[in-house]
Design a protein around this motif. Sequence first.
Motif, mmCIF file in Angstrom:
data_model
loop_
_atom_site.group_PDB
_atom_site.id
_atom_site.type_symbol
_atom_site.label_atom_id
_atom_site.label_comp_id
_atom_site.label_asym_id
_atom_site.label_seq_id
_atom_site.Cartn_x
_atom_site.Cartn_y
_atom_site.Cartn_z
ATOM 1 N N ARG A 1 -86.084 -29.450 9.146
ATOM 2 C CA ARG A 1 -85.551 -30.681 8.556
ATOM 3 C C ARG A 1 -85.543 -31.811 9.579
ATOM 4 O O ARG A 1 -85.867 -32.968 9.245
ATOM 5 N N LYS A 2 -85.200 -31.498 10.809
ATOM 6 C CA LYS A 2 -85.242 -32.514 11.874
ATOM 7 C C LYS A 2 -86.664 -33.026 12.065
ATOM 8 O O LYS A 2 -86.882 -34.223 12.274
ATOM 9 N N MET A 3 -87.632 -32.109 11.987
ATOM 10 C CA MET A 3 -89.027 -32.496 12.161
ATOM 11 C C MET A 3 -89.467 -33.435 11.039
ATOM 12 O O MET A 3 -90.125 -34.453 11.283
ATOM 13 N N VAL A 4 -89.108 -33.105 9.790
ATOM 14 C CA VAL A 4 -89.473 -33.942 8.653
ATOM 15 C C VAL A 4 -88.885 -35.338 8.801
ATOM 16 O O VAL A 4 -89.574 -36.353 8.602
ATOM 17 N N ARG A 5 -87.613 -35.410 9.165
ATOM 18 C CA ARG A 5 -86.957 -36.720 9.305
ATOM 19 C C ARG A 5 -87.555 -37.521 10.456
ATOM 20 O O ARG A 5 -87.706 -38.745 10.354
ATOM 21 N N SER A 6 -87.903 -36.842 11.532
ATOM 22 C CA SER A 6 -88.513 -37.535 12.664
ATOM 23 C C SER A 6 -89.871 -38.107 12.290
ATOM 24 O O SER A 6 -90.191 -39.261 12.626
ATOM 25 N N GLY B 1 -90.934 -42.008 12.196
ATOM 26 C CA GLY B 1 -91.832 -42.432 13.258
ATOM 27 C C GLY B 1 -93.288 -42.579 12.882
ATOM 28 O O GLY B 1 -94.039 -43.254 13.580
ATOM 29 N N VAL B 2 -93.696 -41.951 11.767
ATOM 30 C CA VAL B 2 -95.123 -41.918 11.437
ATOM 31 C C VAL B 2 -95.419 -42.430 10.032
ATOM 32 O O VAL B 2 -96.315 -43.255 9.836
ATOM 33 N N LEU C 1 -91.449 -39.410 0.984
ATOM 34 C CA LEU C 1 -91.040 -38.663 -0.207
ATOM 35 C C LEU C 1 -89.616 -38.149 -0.092
ATOM 36 O O LEU C 1 -88.818 -38.318 -1.019
ATOM 37 N N SER C 2 -89.273 -37.512 1.009
ATOM 38 C CA SER C 2 -87.941 -36.928 1.140
ATOM 39 C C SER C 2 -87.695 -36.526 2.582
ATOM 40 O O SER C 2 -88.628 -36.308 3.361
ATOM 41 N N ASP C 3 -86.411 -36.403 2.934
ATOM 42 C CA ASP C 3 -86.020 -35.854 4.227
ATOM 43 C C ASP C 3 -85.657 -34.375 4.115
ATOM 44 O O ASP C 3 -85.261 -33.755 5.107
ATOM 45 N N GLU C 4 -85.761 -33.821 2.923
ATOM 46 C CA GLU C 4 -85.398 -32.429 2.695
ATOM 47 C C GLU C 4 -86.567 -31.492 3.002
ATOM 48 O O GLU C 4 -87.713 -31.923 3.152
ATOM 49 N N VAL C 5 -86.250 -30.204 3.061
ATOM 50 C CA VAL C 5 -87.257 -29.143 3.175
ATOM 51 C C VAL C 5 -87.097 -28.256 1.950
ATOM 52 O O VAL C 5 -85.979 -27.938 1.540
#
Length: 297
Positions: A262-267, A271-272, A279-283
Motif C-alpha cells: 500500500r505504501k508503494m502504491v501511494r508513493s 510521484g509518478v 485510480l486508488s491508493d488501496e491494494v
Amino acid sequence: MLNYDEFKRKLLKRVRENAGEDMKVEIAAIQKNNGIQKEAIVFSDKEDNLQPVIYLDSIYSQYRAGTELSVCVGFTVGVCRSVMDLNIDMAYKNWEDVRGKIDVTVINKAWNADAMSGIPHREFLDLVLYCRVIIDRNENGVASTIVRSHMLREWGISEEELWEAAFSNLKTEEFDIKDVNEVLGFIFREGGLSGTLDKNEFEPVMYVLTNKYQNRGAVGMLRTDLLEKFAEQGGCDLYILPSSIHEVLLLKDDEMPVDELRKMVRSVNRGVVDEMDRLSDEVYYYRRGSGKVEIAA
C-alpha cells in the motif's frame, strides 16, 4: 513564442474564423477524472447537439515543441470536422445501435463523489463504475461520450438493461496479461534505446493487466474469469495494484506485507502517475475459487 494565455486567445480567434458560421466555438473548463479541470476548445452546432472537445494543454505542448500556430489551427478544425462527419447524434439515438458499444469505466469513488450526478453508476469497493458509448476506438485513441440518465429515457430502457449490456460487452472485450519485463522490453525497443530487455533474463515479478488499446483498461480487474485462470496457472492467489485507470498490476501472493504494498502504491501515485489518471491508493486481492475481488486486509 506566445505564452499560454496569448496562444489560446489567438488559437480561438483563428479557429472561429475557419470553423464556419454554423459552428459555435468556445473555450471551457472541462471536468475530468479525480476532480481535475482542463481547458478545452468546445465545438457545438446551433442546436448544441454535438460537442467535440480538444484539450488546449496538448495543443500548446505541440506549439512549444515547434509546431506553427497555423498547423495547430488546422489540426483543431480538422478534428472538429472529422467528429461532425461521424454524425453522432443520429447514430446513437437508437438503443439497438448503441447496445454493443456500451463500455464500462472504473474510477475512484471518493475522488469523484461530486461528478456522478446525473450519471448511472454502481459502487465497487472503493471505486465506482459508469458507462460510456464508444464512438471510435483504434491505436490512436478512443472517442467516447458518457452515458447520462437522460439518454436512458431517450433510448427507452431501464438502468438494469444498461448494465446488462455493459457487462455483456465487458465479457467479450480483449484484455492482455503480460509480464513487466515484456512491457519494459517493448518500451526500450519503441524508444530506440541501445539496450534491450530479454524477458527470459529476469523472473517475472509483476504482470500488467490492461485492454487491447491500453485505454481505461483497469476495468479488467472485474474480469474474475481472467484472474481465476491466471491464478490457477500460477498456483497462487493474487494482489492487484492499481497502477492507473488504464491498467492494474498483478502480483503473486508470496506473503508480502500488505502495508508495504500500500505504501508503494501511494508513493507511485504521488510521484509518478498523473493526478487525472490515478485510480486508488488501496491494494486489492483475488483469492482462487472466490470469484470476487476484495480490498486486501
